[in-house]
Motif scaffolding. Sequence first.
Motif, PDB file in Angstrom:
ATOM      1  N   GLY B 197     -12.806  51.192  66.043  1.00 56.42           N
ATOM      2  CA  GLY B 197     -12.701  52.415  66.818  1.00 56.42           C
ATOM      3  C   GLY B 197     -13.990  53.211  66.903  1.00 56.42           C
ATOM      4  O   GLY B 197     -14.064  54.199  67.643  1.00 56.42           O
ATOM      5  N   TRP B 198     -15.007  52.781  66.151  1.00 56.03           N
ATOM      6  CA  TRP B 198     -16.256  53.563  66.148  1.00 56.03           C
ATOM      7  C   TRP B 198     -16.972  53.472  67.491  1.00 56.03           C
ATOM      8  O   TRP B 198     -17.448  54.488  68.012  1.00 56.03           O
ATOM      9  CB  TRP B 198     -17.159  53.066  65.018  1.00 56.03           C
ATOM     10  N   MET B 199     -17.028  52.266  68.036  1.00 59.90           N
ATOM     11  CA  MET B 199     -17.726  52.089  69.307  1.00 59.90           C
ATOM     12  C   MET B 199     -17.075  52.930  70.400  1.00 59.90           C
ATOM     13  O   MET B 199     -17.761  53.520  71.233  1.00 59.90           O
ATOM     14  CB  MET B 199     -17.723  50.605  69.708  1.00 59.90           C
ATOM     15  N   GLN B 200     -15.752  52.991  70.393  1.00 62.72           N
ATOM     16  CA  GLN B 200     -15.044  53.797  71.390  1.00 62.72           C
ATOM     17  C   GLN B 200     -15.416  55.269  71.237  1.00 62.72           C
ATOM     18  O   GLN B 200     -15.653  55.976  72.213  1.00 62.72           O
ATOM     19  CB  GLN B 200     -13.534  53.592  71.207  1.00 62.72           C
ATOM     20  N   ARG B 201     -15.512  55.692  70.006  1.00 60.79           N
ATOM     21  CA  ARG B 201     -15.847  57.094  69.740  1.00 60.79           C
ATOM     22  C   ARG B 201     -17.245  57.432  70.267  1.00 60.79           C
ATOM     23  O   ARG B 201     -17.457  58.494  70.861  1.00 60.79           O
ATOM     24  CB  ARG B 201     -15.784  57.330  68.236  1.00 60.79           C
ATOM     25  N   VAL B 202     -18.194  56.511  70.029  1.00 55.51           N
ATOM     26  CA  VAL B 202     -19.550  56.737  70.528  1.00 55.51           C
ATOM     27  C   VAL B 202     -19.531  56.782  72.051  1.00 55.51           C
ATOM     28  O   VAL B 202     -20.176  57.640  72.673  1.00 55.51           O
ATOM     29  CB  VAL B 202     -20.498  55.634  70.024  1.00 55.51           C
ATOM     30  N   GLN B 203     -18.769  55.871  72.656  1.00 58.00           N
ATOM     31  CA  GLN B 203     -18.735  55.854  74.115  1.00 58.00           C
ATOM     32  C   GLN B 203     -18.143  57.157  74.664  1.00 58.00           C
ATOM     33  O   GLN B 203     -18.650  57.708  75.644  1.00 58.00           O
ATOM     34  CB  GLN B 203     -17.904  54.665  74.596  1.00 58.00           C
ATOM     35  N   ASP B 204     -17.112  57.653  74.016  1.00 64.27           N
ATOM     36  CA  ASP B 204     -16.537  58.925  74.446  1.00 64.27           C
ATOM     37  C   ASP B 204     -17.583  60.031  74.405  1.00 64.27           C
ATOM     38  O   ASP B 204     -17.673  60.853  75.318  1.00 64.27           O
ATOM     39  CB  ASP B 204     -15.354  59.304  73.532  1.00 64.27           C
ATOM     40  N   PHE B 205     -18.371  60.026  73.335  1.00 63.48           N
ATOM     41  CA  PHE B 205     -19.416  61.054  73.221  1.00 63.48           C
ATOM     42  C   PHE B 205     -20.448  60.900  74.330  1.00 63.48           C
ATOM     43  O   PHE B 205     -20.866  61.878  74.947  1.00 63.48           O
ATOM     44  CB  PHE B 205     -20.085  60.966  71.845  1.00 63.48           C
ATOM     45  N   ALA B 302     -29.339  55.464  74.405  1.00 60.40           N
ATOM     46  CA  ALA B 302     -28.140  55.244  73.605  1.00 60.40           C
ATOM     47  C   ALA B 302     -27.132  54.417  74.384  1.00 60.40           C
ATOM     48  O   ALA B 302     -26.461  53.544  73.819  1.00 60.40           O
ATOM     49  CB  ALA B 302     -27.537  56.589  73.193  1.00 60.40           C
ATOM     50  N   ARG B 303     -27.011  54.661  75.704  1.00 58.68           N
ATOM     51  CA  ARG B 303     -26.068  53.865  76.508  1.00 58.68           C
ATOM     52  C   ARG B 303     -26.473  52.395  76.502  1.00 58.68           C
ATOM     53  O   ARG B 303     -25.634  51.502  76.335  1.00 58.68           O
ATOM     54  CB  ARG B 303     -26.067  54.378  77.948  1.00 58.68           C
ATOM     55  N   GLN B 304     -27.797  52.161  76.705  1.00 56.60           N
ATOM     56  CA  GLN B 304     -28.246  50.761  76.689  1.00 56.60           C
ATOM     57  C   GLN B 304     -27.998  50.134  75.332  1.00 56.60           C
ATOM     58  O   GLN B 304     -27.554  48.980  75.225  1.00 56.60           O
ATOM     59  CB  GLN B 304     -29.736  50.689  77.028  1.00 56.60           C
ATOM     60  N   ALA B 305     -28.296  50.901  74.271  1.00 59.20           N
ATOM     61  CA  ALA B 305     -28.116  50.359  72.923  1.00 59.20           C
ATOM     62  C   ALA B 305     -26.637  50.062  72.674  1.00 59.20           C
ATOM     63  O   ALA B 305     -26.294  49.037  72.071  1.00 59.20           O
ATOM     64  CB  ALA B 305     -28.643  51.340  71.885  1.00 59.20           C
ATOM     65  N   TRP B 306     -25.783  50.956  73.169  1.00 57.10           N
ATOM     66  CA  TRP B 306     -24.341  50.753  72.991  1.00 57.10           C
ATOM     67  C   TRP B 306     -23.927  49.432  73.646  1.00 57.10           C
ATOM     68  O   TRP B 306     -23.215  48.614  73.045  1.00 57.10           O
ATOM     69  CB  TRP B 306     -23.565  51.922  73.617  1.00 57.10           C
TER      70      TRP B 306
END
Lengths: 204, 425
Positions: B197-205, B302-306
């Motif tokens: 769920g961490w990746m989803q949280r980062v994407q939400d941010f 950050a988007r690219q890194a994600w």
Amino acid sequence: MVDTDVRLGLSGSDLAIRNRTFKNDLVRIDESNLNPDNSVEFASLVEAGLTGEIVSASRFRDQDFFIVSKDRIVDILTLLRDHPDCLYNLVSDIFGVDLYGFDREPRFEVIYSLYSLPNHRRVVIKAQVSEDDLTIDTVTGVWPAANWPEREIFDLFGITFNNHPDPRRILMPDDWIGHPLRKDFPLGGEEVEFSHNVREQIVN
Amino acid sequence: MSMTLARIPQSEFKPGQGVPTGIELERYYDPETDQETMTINMGPSHPSTHGVLRLVLELDGETVVKCTPHIGYLHTGIEKTMENLSYYKALVLTDREDYLSNLCNNLAYSLAVEKLMDVAIPIKAQYMRVLLNELERIASHMIWLGTHALDIGAMSVFFYTWQDRDLVLEIKEHLSGVRTKTSWICPGGLRGPAPTGWMQRVQDFLDYFPKRIEMYETLLTNNPIWIERTRGIGMITAEDALAIGVTGPTLRASGVALDLRKHQPYSSYEEFDFDIAVGQVGDVYERYRVRIEELRQSLKIARQAWAKVNAAGENAPVRSADRKIAPPPREELDTSMEALIHHFKLYTEGYHPPVGEAIGAVEGPRGEKAYYIVSDGSNKPYRVKIKGPSFYNLQALPRMTEGRMVADVVAMIGSIDIVLGDIDR
């Protein structure tokens, strides 16, 4: 009896580990010596007639290190700042190292870590300062940035800078005795404030 | 410079006349020029000095004649302490010196140790490091924007930026269980994989944050009071800034495009597409604009890194396979004697980098953050020098303030974004 090295504050297994590794690894891996052909900084120093100042020059992990004597440090750094091949116009950092544990003479080094903005390169210049003569010329005339770092070196190592515009301590209190980053300065040993009657407080 | 001649003694405080302000007043009168200067003490506990900075200001009326910063009130001897800890233990102190850019400090230290030991880091760990560093930069800039605006008088910005910073802290907490001082980036890679769920949280941010930048711009960029307080204040030329050793957004606002992420790429930054925000004027307003633009660029990175982390797959390694620097996976300990020995040796004795020296430098939120490590071959760093960008940036403050109004000093302090933990170490 536990084997102890008072100077480094090491004893027992810590000392054994240090001695073992220290002796085994004395030859640096991946180190090569520099010469005027593979280093533009070396070539510029030779061109300016400063070859005699270079004590050693080596490359370790793609980083160039020059150990120089301190007498003409201002000339060397001015050259590195102004020479069209070098142009080290940004001070990355200036700091000191106490080589007490290396059993090497001279004891101190003042390290100039420089960054060249047009070329985006780094070079490290290390000036040797012996314990008998703890002075070196200031480079505040070359980069005003050197002002505070040199005060810090004076504060923490006790090396004084000739002609420094503001030779005061910077981090430690003005009435502090000693220079904390020297290797023979003990870690701890200072009385904790308001702890003079801690025993009575615990009993009562 | 100072006209120190006859000294008029400070009037004694009498009970009943009010409480002492904590400001020491000293007056100097120069009969020849008929000028009087006053020395006041700003800090060390002053809300707008961002910690424990103390400035001794010599004033002629409301004009600053001389500004002398006094630092060292937060000196905790971190470098000395690090010399007495093993490499792995010294890592946690890097979180504690510049306490607003913990992960950037972790990365700089780890890069230096990895360079000494010549260790390769898995690509997913490198992308994760980039992602975490950019989130950290956003969090740090949020604090800067809030406190800087608060100093100048725009109070509400502070509440919004604090909310956004808290979102980043929650991301860090989700990742590691710790809100600020995570030590998540360590020599050898990362401490561990990201939880569910961490990746989803980062994407939400990352989806949420762009409109917040727009909001801050609405609040400040064209605000006449903000412009009045910041434009033309605290000017510093590119030549002066370079000579003083200024780095980071403060240097870039003066028109020098120096960004280590571009110019000395580390941790796979060369694979990312972003621009360096460069100003022209070098005043407080320009530094504000540069940092706001950096927020956008950080989001872009950050988007690219994600996406890269996501593409690398959930099971890709985030630790070096070199067992001399990174611990073996937990499940190996039950079956492999070697793994058990490595685990034991790593957490008791630590690792031994070869004799040598290495620099690990990153572009932190405040400028070039560098760790210079001298190794004597033992399991403890012989000497660690922390290059704090704030230490050099603060040297520019006397140059900015002298000859300007005393009311602008707080704007200038805020604009260079100092952290006293970074200066005093």
